[in-house]
Scaffold this motif. Structure first.
Motif, short mmCIF file in Angstrom:
data_model
loop_
_atom_site.label_atom_id
_atom_site.label_comp_id
_atom_site.label_asym_id
_atom_site.label_seq_id
_atom_site.Cartn_x
_atom_site.Cartn_y
_atom_site.Cartn_z
N ALA A 116 -38.31 -8.70 75.99
CA ALA A 116 -38.26 -9.31 74.65
C ALA A 116 -39.64 -9.77 74.20
O ALA A 116 -39.97 -9.66 73.02
CB ALA A 116 -37.29 -10.50 74.67
N ALA A 155 -34.05 -13.58 73.87
CA ALA A 155 -33.93 -13.94 72.45
C ALA A 155 -34.28 -15.41 72.24
O ALA A 155 -34.98 -15.77 71.28
CB ALA A 155 -32.52 -13.67 71.96
N THR A 174 -38.50 -19.86 55.61
CA THR A 174 -37.11 -19.39 55.56
C THR A 174 -36.64 -19.18 57.00
O THR A 174 -37.41 -18.76 57.86
CB THR A 174 -37.01 -18.07 54.79
OG1 THR A 174 -38.02 -17.20 55.27
CG2 THR A 174 -37.17 -18.28 53.30
N LEU A 175 -35.37 -19.48 57.24
CA LEU A 175 -34.85 -19.43 58.60
C LEU A 175 -33.77 -18.38 58.75
O LEU A 175 -32.92 -18.23 57.87
CB LEU A 175 -34.26 -20.79 58.98
CG LEU A 175 -35.21 -21.99 58.98
CD1 LEU A 175 -34.42 -23.28 59.18
CD2 LEU A 175 -36.25 -21.85 60.07
N GLY A 176 -33.80 -17.68 59.88
CA GLY A 176 -32.73 -16.74 60.20
C GLY A 176 -31.56 -17.49 60.82
O GLY A 176 -31.68 -18.69 61.13
N ARG A 205 -42.37 -10.59 57.14
CA ARG A 205 -42.62 -11.91 56.54
C ARG A 205 -44.04 -12.39 56.81
O ARG A 205 -44.46 -13.40 56.24
CB ARG A 205 -41.64 -12.93 57.12
CG ARG A 205 -40.24 -12.80 56.60
CD ARG A 205 -39.43 -13.96 57.12
NE ARG A 205 -38.02 -13.68 57.09
CZ ARG A 205 -37.13 -14.41 57.74
NH1 ARG A 205 -37.50 -15.42 58.47
NH2 ARG A 205 -35.85 -14.12 57.66
#
Lengths: 111, 258
Positions: free
Chosen positions: B49, A46, A6-8, B115
């Motif tokens: 990060a 990020a 599943t991808l964000g 997850r």
């Protein structure tokens, strides 16, 4: 057969940028492609953590390319989607497409 | 160039050397347009990060690691006599294993997210053990919790990915016992050297209070054990759970060729 990951939202943005760039997708170009298409520059932290995470999950693969003097002799790390990454992206985009079917959202925005 | 080497060294603390070199190369490429201040600010953001999850996970899991060490200390101090008399401290071993399991649950949940298969397995087993902690080791509760735990363990054997995930808590438990028992033995020997022959718990506590170096010795041994457990958890996880797709093997090959 394993299920596609599943991808964000940001993961999808990065994967689409990699697909658009093809053979020349590395940190700098991915960042500028995202900025050009979305109007928002992603934070470097990020971007790199997302790329590392997706590589660890087997969504993207990377290889080291040429080094330039501008980079202090350091190699570029190029990225490409793996088969499972491609499948995951297609699955997510299909879901979006289904949700958009019957809506004139893009037409309204252009009007 | 010297600054770039320093930057690469900083980033390499939190990721692999090759990844660090490519990240610093990218930042250097943009530095000519954006300036050195941008370079260092971006580097700080990248380092933060990459690091925050690991550091936060270690700090949050420390408490459970310390409790596991306390359990190991009691097991170690009872161990020799218990082996001779044939009465192993089973309940103490149970609590120690429980704390190691909770350590893995907290560490992997913060570091890798919900997850993650290891986090899911450790959290499921942790949830099952909560009634034992809440209501004590009563026969009915113990039977129900053991049955549920066995179901979870059996379910984790169904797929290759889950089997690999089950190996992570097992590996951490082995490292926890392997590193914790000698560490607590050393701390106990030091305490006995400073305050010889205490017999009761009160005497041990008095001994610890008698000289501050004893408390520091215990703390440093606990920190070393927890660090080893965290390092084991991280390394076993990375080795077993990375690159699940077949064509990602090409990545490792291409990286190692360069």
């Amino acid at each position: 057969m394993t299920r596609p990951a599943t991808l964000g939202e940001f993961e999808q943005v990065v994967l689409l940028a990699i697909l658009r760039l093809g053979e020349s997708a590395y940190g700098v170009t991915i960042r500028s492609e995202i900025a050009a298409c979305t109007g928002r520059e992603p934070a470097p932290g990020a971007l790199y953590t997302t790329l590392d995470r997706m590589e660890d999950k087997g969504i993207v693969r990377s290889w080291l390319g040429d080094a330039t003097p501008q980079r202090g002799g350091r190699s570029k790390r190029y990225f490409a989607l793996t088969r499972s990454g491609h499948a995951a992206l297609v699955k997510t985009q299909r879901a979006y497409q289904k949700l958009l079917d019957g809506l004139d959202l893009l037409g309204e925005a252009n009007a | 160039m010297h600054n770039a080497s320093v930057a690469e060294w900083i980033v390499a603390r939190f990721t692999t050397r090759k990844r660090a070199a490519s990240i610093v190369g990218d930042l250097l490429e943009l530095q000519s347009q954006k300036g050195p201040l941008w370079f260092w600010l971006s580097l700080a953001r990248v380092a933060l990060a990459l690091a925050w999850r690991r550091q936060l996970a270690s700090v949050a899991a420390f408490m459970f690691g310390a409790w596991a060490c306390a359990g190991l200390q009691v097991t170690e101090s009872m161990g020799t006599g218990a082996l001779v008399s044939g009465q192993l401290p089973w309940m103490n071993l149970f609590w120690t294993l429980l704390y190691i399991l909770w350590f893995v649950a907290v560490y992997t949940t913060i570091r890798y997210g919900l997850r993650d298969r290891v986090a899911q397995l450790a959290l499921a087993l942790t949830l099952v053990t909560i009634p034992v902690v809440r209501y004590g080791p009563q026969r009915g509760i113990l039977t129900a919790c053991t049955g549920l735990s066995l179901c979870i363990v059996l379910a984790s054997l169904l797929t290759r990915e889950r089997r690999r995930a089950a190996l992570v808590p097992l590996g951490v438990a082995v490292v926890g016992f392997g590193a914790g028992m000698p560490a607590m033995y050393l701390a106990d020997q030091y305490r006995r050297f400073i305050v010889p022959m205490p017999r009761t718990v009160a005497e041990i506590q008095q001994g610890v209070q008698a000289h501050p170096s004893i408390a520091w010795m215990y703390l440093s041994m606990i920190l070393a054990t927890v660090w080893m457990m965290a390092a084991a958890c991280s390394r076993i996880h990375d080795r077993l759970m990375r690159n699940p797709s077949p064509d990602s093997e090409a990545t490792e090959t291409s990286l190692s060729r360069s």
